[in-house]
Design a protein around this motif. Structure first.
Motif, short mmCIF file in Angstrom:
data_model
loop_
_atom_site.label_atom_id
_atom_site.label_comp_id
_atom_site.label_asym_id
_atom_site.label_seq_id
_atom_site.Cartn_x
_atom_site.Cartn_y
_atom_site.Cartn_z
N ILE A 1 16.97 -4.58 16.98
CA ILE A 1 15.91 -4.51 16.39
C ILE A 1 16.27 -5.36 14.93
CG2 ILE A 1 15.31 -1.74 16.92
CD1 ILE A 1 16.93 -0.96 14.29
N SER A 2 17.14 -6.15 15.01
CA SER A 2 17.54 -7.21 13.85
C SER A 2 16.87 -8.25 13.89
CB SER A 2 18.61 -7.59 14.45
OG SER A 2 19.03 -8.32 15.45
N GLY A 3 15.23 -8.00 14.38
CA GLY A 3 14.10 -8.71 13.72
C GLY A 3 13.10 -7.92 13.09
N ASN A 4 13.24 -7.27 12.93
CA ASN A 4 12.68 -6.41 12.25
C ASN A 4 12.85 -5.60 10.68
OD1 ASN A 4 12.12 -6.03 15.67
ND2 ASN A 4 10.24 -5.25 14.21
N LEU A 5 12.43 -5.35 9.59
CA LEU A 5 13.16 -4.93 8.57
C LEU A 5 12.68 -3.98 8.00
CD1 LEU A 5 12.76 -7.76 6.64
CD2 LEU A 5 14.97 -7.34 7.52
N CYS A 6 13.59 -2.74 7.71
CA CYS A 6 12.72 -1.59 7.09
C CYS A 6 13.67 -1.19 5.85
CB CYS A 6 12.88 -0.59 7.70
SG CYS A 6 12.83 1.05 7.26
N ARG A 7 12.89 -1.08 4.34
CA ARG A 7 13.14 -1.12 3.20
C ARG A 7 13.51 0.46 3.10
NH1 ARG A 7 15.71 -3.79 1.41
NH2 ARG A 7 14.47 -4.05 -1.38
N CYS A 8 13.61 1.17 3.63
CA CYS A 8 13.54 2.51 3.78
C CYS A 8 14.42 3.04 4.36
CB CYS A 8 12.08 3.45 3.77
SG CYS A 8 10.46 2.71 2.86
N THR A 9 14.53 3.02 5.30
CA THR A 9 15.54 4.54 6.56
C THR A 9 16.97 3.51 6.10
OG1 THR A 9 15.12 2.92 8.31
CG2 THR A 9 13.14 4.58 7.81
N GLY A 10 17.16 2.43 6.09
CA GLY A 10 18.89 2.33 6.40
C GLY A 10 18.46 2.31 7.36
N TYR A 11 17.51 2.10 8.75
CA TYR A 11 17.50 1.86 10.38
C TYR A 11 19.04 3.29 10.84
CZ TYR A 11 16.78 -2.71 8.88
OH TYR A 11 16.58 -3.64 7.72
N GLN A 12 19.77 4.01 10.16
CA GLN A 12 20.25 4.91 10.80
C GLN A 12 19.42 6.15 11.36
OE1 GLN A 12 23.16 5.81 9.19
NE2 GLN A 12 24.05 7.51 9.55
N GLY B 1 5.84 1.81 1.13
CA GLY B 1 7.02 1.23 0.18
C GLY B 1 7.03 0.17 -1.44
N GLY B 2 7.28 1.32 -2.68
CA GLY B 2 7.39 0.94 -3.89
C GLY B 2 8.56 0.57 -4.69
N PHE B 3 9.21 1.07 -4.43
CA PHE B 3 11.05 0.79 -5.17
C PHE B 3 10.55 0.34 -6.90
CE2 PHE B 3 10.80 -0.47 -0.85
CZ PHE B 3 11.47 1.36 -0.45
N GLY B 4 9.49 0.69 -7.30
CA GLY B 4 8.86 0.27 -9.10
C GLY B 4 8.42 -1.15 -8.84
N ASN B 5 8.36 -1.03 -7.82
CA ASN B 5 7.41 -2.80 -7.39
C ASN B 5 5.93 -2.37 -7.96
OD1 ASN B 5 7.50 -5.19 -5.06
ND2 ASN B 5 6.99 -5.49 -7.06
N LYS B 6 5.13 -0.98 -7.67
CA LYS B 6 4.13 -0.92 -7.72
C LYS B 6 3.48 -0.13 -8.86
CE LYS B 6 3.59 -1.97 -3.09
NZ LYS B 6 3.70 -1.94 -1.89
N VAL B 7 4.44 0.04 -9.85
CA VAL B 7 3.90 1.01 -11.34
C VAL B 7 3.35 -0.13 -11.97
CG1 VAL B 7 4.94 1.59 -13.55
CG2 VAL B 7 6.40 1.90 -10.53
N PRO B 8 3.86 -1.71 -12.29
CA PRO B 8 3.01 -2.13 -13.63
C PRO B 8 1.46 -2.70 -12.82
CG PRO B 8 5.48 -3.06 -12.89
CD PRO B 8 4.99 -2.68 -11.92
#
Lengths: 295, 783, 163
Positions: C128-139, B249-256
């Protein structure tokens, strides 16, 4: 982030554990589930020279039930209670509360006794066990001593346990009448500490009058609190719209919250009122439902 | 369920991702998975103060710790002329502090040791004496003459970094004066953080004998980083090999480029050993690049029919201690001038003042094409306020003001040429999916019962794909992107691009683009990114630029391959070049459909049986300089219910209809939408990085910087309209950021819609329950 | 201190400092780098492994605690070259993007299906609420787990028929 270096001991008997604590005093820290302690050590906010891991002490595992009480060994994990439907009939508040703690993975490790000993004012167990009138058994070099949860909690992160004492278990009195319970927690997201937590349990006699009630509050004081006046006003009365409102207002005035990023003191106090009202209403419905089923 | 990767004609199909073969097995190779022989670890000493003079640094205790190999301070770096480094925004930033610190958690010293734990032990033993100074936290105060000037290294004795403006100020004022209705609002978009699940880090591996640096780094822009490094460290660029492995994951964080990177490189050069630096989550949230932090003021004029007549925006942008944004050079406020959105404003004006404060540096484009999220939030919130003032349905107001399809390419009053869109159709589709009239009826019924239900719209237009060389550069380098394709004798392909994916699915989607052009399957095409020794130069993956730029380059490089292949095919078919047709999978002799050759046969011939005089091989490279940006758009509808007892908001439904032009892989597009909506949801309801009056960061870890779990996250409904970009080689526009750009306003508008009967027009995000409850209490409607 | 632990069915041992966390025992000593570390406050769950079958955050367990125990990591899910139905489900339904949270998600959901063979969407989301995902939105993760649940129960049914 990594903890500071420490020496590790994993005693295999209670006696050995107590002995280690006595020997290393303030230098030692006791670890049960480790779900609060290890993160603090990783952030280097805690740096004990000795870590005494009690997970291999057999006396601290398991639970027993008698006619009057349930005894939860100190190593009873949150998840063990969450998933145990056998407890629902007599100890409904335990399962209700366990399911709200932290997140499911933390619940697999964290322990009831560890949570009490850590004494975070926002922790869910303290409010629950206050409401249930529970006690802990502490073992020290001079033997066992029974401490009510109320007496155990002194201040934020402070208990009346001596440095060389270990909680060996928690005793929860068995209800005598019909019982229903509700635990409510307002949190910003799963895994967050409570903005406000309310745990309540009500017992009623054959006539439907309240014979025993406990209302515990989390995150609205320097320790978990028991809303005594609210409990008193319910005793000997039937749960109804008015009695519930009265109790909710009294519980709110028992709260002593501080303003912070989770909300103002006024907000939190009002949430106590709302939650006690909702909790008691739910309990009332459950009791009525139980009676209907029984009849 | 997705299709297999061997599917023919793969473009536009939901094909399973090729990269997942390793990820589902735990076989991804992320930065921290790389272990080199004799590797050392670096930890940073950070400032506990937001603003303080450093009076003394004593490193002796740390140096005496067994296992510690090196302790670096700013003074040490100053001797190498490396105490400061340039930022991508043309500012400079301290690598390790000298003189004073300017934000809490600023990098002050670096300790290199045998293990990460030992490095942290060493860092604890560096004694730094500070003399605290008053912290400047409020950016408005920072601009006042009484505020201390924070940056002593600059000539200008001011905390103002820049003043930037665009549009017709006088004309806008005149139009506002003539407008029958003018609404004003102060809109705040708080400081947030991209917070990819994998933090930032690097391994610097300097080989003294070869004078060569191999640098493994979590980089969204490995080529740009190589060039910056050559400029900063004075290493010859051909002796720097940047490898950006799998990125979590990057989301812009890994540009600078971050101070920890430079410190690790200096340490490796000094010690002749590989040095790894991985930031802890706390370090990530407190020091490596926040986003947003815009304080905006808007005035929006409209006539009696509800047609918008003018837009005026002024903004104070809090950049923290150093302007470490990664905006294109000519755009200190990014592409904020997209602020007129989807609406036909005759005239507009926008101004942004960038300001220094005692906070972490940054201003990165968090899942956003440089300040587009701020702009979109502003205009979509302002349109909501206008609808309330006019007592007009917000959908009707939007329909009345959309740029109509026949006006494309559309010249915006702030200087952009929108490529394409059919905004009314996109909105209508969203309204149909939610059954908007039924929702409004339900809302009326619930209101009658005293319940708080809200419906929020956002009909945003983005601007992505930076960008054309006439306008866009970073540190002088034009913002093109590139693709090199090699077809092997057996018809299998390797393609390398200048971008670097971080979860977007390039290994599949770019394979689909190239395979479609060459009549192959995605399985036949291996995509490689992130290695500067092999990939052609490109500016990287951020700002939704990969598909608009590298996607274009991939298609055009493939067409170059096909052009040569056609000549070889003619030779094989024994006809003239002009008599060969491409049917999508074969070269066919015109008029003789039974005589054809597939690409694989041509590939073999390119190495074995060429026309006389033709250069062997089958390869092509394309550096794509786009003629324009692309303008993805969408229509989002949020439906919320508010708990009158707690102020908690539940998102009951969320419908996102996106138009990103041609779709390469609908499964991947939907995945991008789901993820971006979740980030937008978090920004609307729970995320911010606040500071106390002393400049202490109050959300330094995931206990307080809140990432939603599966429980809070709503169920997403997606839909699509397709209006291809007329200038993009395959008509695609880019999509990764749309949901993050468009959704925060939909959530906020829904909450405001629920509360609008109370006369409420604005509540600052994040919409924590307590904020909503305070409004309910003030109006006497709390439970 | 010396640690002996069965990892993915194989006995392993290592000499580590007492402060070594299980996540780093696996990553650094056993080169099982599928277990990731994404935070320092026991929040993200990227490091989830099974400890005697129970999913735990391995960044909040000491290596010494698992001495004598069995640990399963993501590398232990595949059998005889066959992906576990959960791995297949995540792949088929785009249940991952950057892949960093995926191993933790797989281990948590593996345990979920042991307890609840047919979980509802709400049950999966809570689990899965103890596992964070930043990409998928979990769906898509939810869909993936549902597919895996269906395949596992179909497989069990087939096995029962065979018996």
């Amino acid at each position: 982030m990594f903890p500071n270096a420490f020496d590790y001991a994993a005693p295999t008997s209670l006696e050995e554990a107590v002995d280690l604590l006595g020997r290393y005093g303030d230098e030692a820290k006791l670890m049960a589930g480790g779900q609060s302690l290890l993160p603090m050590m990783k952030l280097r906010l805690a740096a004990p020279a000795w870590l005494v891991d009690i997970n291999r002490v057999p006396e601290l595992a398991g639970r027993t039930e008698t006619d009057d009480a349930l005894f939860l060994g100190a190593l009873t994990r949150h998840a063990a209670i969450e998933w145990d439907r056998d407890l629902d009939a007599d100890y409904p508040l335990l399962g209700e509360t366990a399911a709200l703690i932290a997140d499911p993975l933390v619940r697999n490790r964290g322990t009831v006794a560890g949570s009490l000993a850590h004494a975070d004012p926002a922790a869910d167990w303290a409010a629950c066990l206050l409401a249930l009138g529970a006690s802990v058994t502490a073992r020290g070099p001079r033997g066992n001593r029974l401490i009510t949860v109320e007496d155990l909690l002194v201040d934020a992160l402070t208990t009346t346990l001596a440095p060389d004492e270990i909680i060996t278990g928690v005793t929860v009195p068995r209800p005598t009448g019909r019982v229903a319970a509700k635990s409510l927690k307002l949190e910003r997201k799963v895994g967050d500490f409570a903005i406000v937590g309310v745990s309540l349990q009500v017992e009623v006699g054959i006539d439907g009058d309240v014979t025993r009630v406990g209302i515990g509050l989390a995150a609205v004081g320097s320790t978990a609190l028991r809303a005594r006046e609210a409990e008193t006003v319910l005793l000997g009365r039937r749960l109804g719209r008015e009695t519930i409102r009265e109790a909710a207002a009294l519980a709110a005035s028992a709260a002593d919250p501080v303003s912070d990023r989770r909300g103002s003191a006024a907000y939190k106090r009002d949430i106590v009122r709302v939650f006690v009202e909702r909790g008691l209403t739910a309990v009332q419905a459950r009791l009525a439902e139980g009676q209907a089923l029984g009849a | 369920m997705a299709l297999e990767i061997t599917e023919a004609h793969p473009l536009g199909k939901a094909i399973k991702r090729k990269e997942d073969a390793r990820f589902v097995r735990g076989q991804g190779r992320y930065l921290d998975d790389i272990k080199l022989p004799d590797m050392l670890y670096l930890a940073l000493v950070r400032s506990p103060y937001a603003h303080a003079r450093i009076t003394h640094i004593d490193t002796s205790r740390a140096q005496a710790l067994p296992g510690v190999h090196l302790v670096l301070t700013g003074e040490d770096l100053a001797k190498m002329n490396l105490a400061w480094m340039p930022t991508l925004a043309g500012d400079q930033q301290m690598v390790l502090a000298t003189g004073k610190v300017l934000f809490q958690y600023q990098e002050v010293a670096a300790v290199v040791a045998d293990s990460r734990a030992l490095a942290e032990d060493g860092a604890q033993l560096v004694d730094v004496a500070y003399e605290p100074l008053p912290a400047v936290v409020d950016p408005f105060w920072a601009l006042s003459p009484e505020a201390p000037v924070l940056r002593e290294d600059r000539e200008e004795a001011s905390n103002r970094i820049f003043h930037w403006e665009v549009g017709d100020s006088r004309g806008t004022d005149r139009a506002l004066a003539d407008a029958s209705t003018v609404v004003t609002e102060r809109i705040r978009m708080p400081r947030v953080h991209p917070a990819p699940l994998e933090p930032c880090g690097c391994i610097a591996d300097y080989n003294a004998a070869r004078g060569h640096l191999t640098w493994y780094v979590t980089s969204q822009a490995p080529h740009a980083h190589r060039t910056v490094l050559a400029m900063v460290a004075g290493l010859p660029e051909h002796k720097i090999h940047v490898i950006s492995p799998d990125i979590g994951g990057g989301f812009g964080n890994k540009v600078p480029v971050f101070p920890g990177y430079v410190a690790a490189i200096v340490a490796s050069i000094s010690l002749h050993r590989p040095v790894k630096w991985i930031e802890a989550r706390t370090e990530n949230l407190t020091s490596t690049n926040f986003a947003r932090d815009y304080h905006m003021e808007v005035a929006l004029g409209a006539d009696r029919d509800g047609r918008v007549t003018a837009l005026r925006v002024s903004t104070v942008a809090d950049h923290g201690a150093f302007d470490a944004a990664a905006d294109p050079t000519k755009f200190p406020a990014g592409l904020f001038s997209i602020v007129t959105g989807s609406y036909d404003f005759p005239v507009a004006y926008a101004a942004v003042d960038g300001v220094y404060t005692n906070k972490a540096p940054g201003g990165v484009a968090y899942r956003c094409s440089f300040r587009v999220t701020e702009a979109s939030f502003l205009i979509e919130r302002a349109m909501n306020t206008l609808a309330l003032r006019l007592n007009m349905d917000p959908a009707e107001l939007r329909q009345r003001n959309f740029i109509p399809p026949e006006r494309f390419p559309y010249q915006s009053p702030l200087g952009w040429t929108y490529d394409s869109g059919d905004y009314a159709a996109t909105l209508q589709k969203a309204l149909d999916i939610v059954d908007y009239p039924a929702l409004r009826r339900e809302q009326a019924e619930r209101r009658a019962r005293g319940e708080l239900m809200g419906i929020g719209l956002s009909t945003f237009t983005e601007i992505v794909g930076a960008g054309p060389s006439s306008t866009f550069d970073i540190l002088g380098i034009k913002m093109f992107d590139s693709c090199e394709i090699r077809v092997h004798p057996t018809g299998k392909v390797i393609a390398r691009l200048g971008t670097r994916h971080q979860g977007q699915g390039h290994e599949t989607t770019f394979a689909q683009v190239i395979a479609e052009e060459l009549g192959l399957t995605a399985d036949d095409v291996l995509i490689e990114e992130g290695d500067t020794d092999t990939a052609p130069y490109g500016l990287g993956t951020y700002a939704s630029r990969s598909t608009p730029l590298a996607g274009g380059a991939a298609a055009l490089a493939a067409r170059r391959v096909r052009d040569k292949a056609k000549k070889i095919a003619a030779h094989l078919l024994e006809v003239d070049d002009a008599e060969v047709e491409w049917d999508g999978q074969h070269f066919v002799a015109m008029g003789a459909p039974d005589r054809s050759v597939p690409m694989a046969a041509v590939a073999l011939a390119a190495y074995t049986n060429l026309p006389h005089g033709m250069e062997p091989g089958l390869e092509a490279t394309y550096y794509y300089d786009p003629p324009n940006l692309t303008f993805p758009n969408g229509a989002y509808v949020a439906v919320v219910d508010i708990d009158k007892g707690t102020g908690a908001v539940t998102v009951r439904r969320f419908v996102a209809v996106d138009d990103c032009g041609t779709v390469i892989n609908p499964m991947v597009v939907d995945g991008q939408i789901h993820g971006g909506l979740t980030e937008g949801f978090a920004i609307a309801f729970m995320q911010e990085i606040p500071f106390d009056e002393d400049g202490n960061c109050l959300a330094p870890n995931f206990m307080d910087y809140l990432v939603p779990t599966a429980v809070e996250t709503p169920h997403w409904e997606t839909g699509r309209t397709v209006t291809p970009s007329p200038h993009h080689p395959i008509g695609a526009k880019g999509v990764g950021e749309s949901p993050n750009v468009g959704s925060p306003a939909a959530f906020a508008n829904a909450v405001i819609d629920a509360l609008s009967p109370l006369g409420v027009t604005n509540i600052d995000i994040p919409l924590f329950p307590w904020k909503v409850w305070e409004v309910l209490r003030q109006h006497g409607v709390a439970e | 201190m010396r640690i002996r632990v069965t990892v993915n069915g194989r006995p392993r041992s290592a000499d580590v400092e007492p402060r070594t966390l299980l996540a780093y025992l696996l990553r650094d000593e056993f080169n099982l780098t599928g277990t990731h570390v994404g935070c320092d406050t026991t929040s993200c769950g990227a490091c989830t492994v099974l400890w005697d079958g129970v999913p735990v955050k391995s960044c909040t367990v000491l290596a010494g605690q698992v001495d004598g125990a069995a640990v399963t990591t993501v590398e232990g899910l595949e059998h005889d070259g066959q992906l576990h139905p959960l791995q297949q489900g995540f792949w088929d339904h785009h249940g991952l993007q950057c892949g960093f949270c995926t191993p933790g998600m797989l281990m948590t959901t593996h345990a979920v299906l042991q307890r609840r063979p047919h979980p509802t969407e709400a049950e999966i989301r809570h689990a899965i609420s103890g596992n964070l995902c930043r990409c998928t939105g979990y769906q898509n993760i939810v869909t993936a787990v549902q597919q895996a649940a269906a395949r596992l129960s179909a497989r069990d049914t087939v096995q029962e028929v065979k018996v």
